[in-house]
Design an enzyme around this catalytic site. Sequence first.
Site, short mmCIF file in Angstrom:
data_model
loop_
_atom_site.label_atom_id
_atom_site.label_comp_id
_atom_site.label_asym_id
_atom_site.label_seq_id
_atom_site.Cartn_x
_atom_site.Cartn_y
_atom_site.Cartn_z
N ASP A 172 12.63 71.14 28.11
CA ASP A 172 11.67 70.17 26.59
C ASP A 172 11.23 68.41 27.39
O ASP A 172 9.79 68.41 26.66
CB ASP A 172 12.55 70.47 26.10
CG ASP A 172 13.00 71.92 25.48
OD1 ASP A 172 12.28 72.87 26.02
OD2 ASP A 172 13.53 72.34 24.11
N GLU A 406 25.47 73.75 27.19
CA GLU A 406 24.50 73.62 27.90
C GLU A 406 24.24 72.74 29.12
O GLU A 406 23.73 73.12 30.07
CB GLU A 406 23.34 72.75 26.65
CG GLU A 406 23.44 73.26 25.63
CD GLU A 406 22.54 73.04 24.55
OE1 GLU A 406 20.74 73.92 24.84
OE2 GLU A 406 22.24 72.43 23.85
#
Length: 436
Positions: A172, A406
């Site tokens: 992102d 993550e």
Amino acid sequence: MIEIDPLRKAAAEVLRRNDRGEFTAPSPRQYPHLWLWDAGFTALGWAALGDFERAYREVRAALRGQWRNGMLPHVVFYGWPSAYFPGADLWRSDLAPEAPTDLPTSGITQPPVLGFVIQILFQHDPDRQRASAFAREAFPALRAYHRWLHTARDPEGIGLSRIVHPWESGMDNSPLWDAPLSRVQTEGLPPYQRADVHWVHEEQRPRSIEYDRFLALILHLRSHRYGESGVRSSPFRVYDVLFNALRHRSEEALFVMAQALGEPTGEIEEWLERSRAAFQTRLWDPELGFFLDWDCGTDRRIPVIAAGGLVALYAGLATPDQAKEMVDRHLRNPKAFAPNGGTRYLVPTVSKADPGWEPRRYWRGPIWINLNALIAYGLARYGFHELAEEIHRHTLALIAQSGFHEYYDPRTGEGLGIGDFTWSAALLLGWDLLSG
């Protein structure tokens, strides 16, 4: 020596906790819906547990969100409404005539991993009749998706699909996007409240200015009902190495499946031939010795050395000399990716020499398990077996130290982002399956 059995047991528990029946949430708190490439990696985890029926259900849940033009959306909003932002009420997929009428989705896609994931499931499922039936069921949807990638996102037929939002890359807020995103205007953006920083400290998440631009791009595409005019006029248009390498790898898988199913292969062969050529003529940078993203706005390569460039090896798109140069100049270089006095683990998502490297901020420098797995098997594909095994050892060490996060700080191994993250658990279980 790290004991693998306790890690496998803990990984299986993460998958089961995050299982929502029809799909597996990446994180029930931070990411409560279905994400496209997460679903692919998650299916490998279920398969590694021997639950192929559950793996197929994961893939079916992703395919159910397919648009009539073939596009597979990056989010399918199972379980909507929720507190997730930006949710279905901002995306408004109902404005697009091609979108499903019974299930809200986002209006963009994500790295195309389902092709090679389904091939892997087909190869490893001991129930051959079930495997063949599922491959035949999924193949038309995959072929339609890849046709969309070659028409709607490659109208010139150069062999590369453009992305029109950083979220389509999966990475992102990578430094890759700093220049392309700077062209996105945010004047008049309506006020909004981010949900991500409620669960994760803001120092580990994209900055507010980046989020403003992310949302401005959504509103731009939405204003064009997610059609061709919105893609053409988007201020963010990039040929991303990781996205296109995974597209190519999935098309290799589609070719094999087509042969097995008795389907025509000529169209897929043309796709593969064009992408091989485009990687060499457009994305390989001989001066830097690396595959670089291409900014369609400036018509030139983006001079950022990011780990996504190494995924070209997983797709077999480098020559042996190019692979050696990437490894010697960058992956084994302590000033770039290799451990040194400042870092201990492989592979940071961005070269440490890049001015945009931030070791704790999302996709600007931490280690992600999915990239480590893809890079390791890319290295093995070119004969760098010891380096591939080193990445595997580092990955196990990170998980053993910090759990299934993550992402991870490459200096300390600290787990960052949300905990109990599904694909980190799934890929510990399914790591060996990625060899094909």
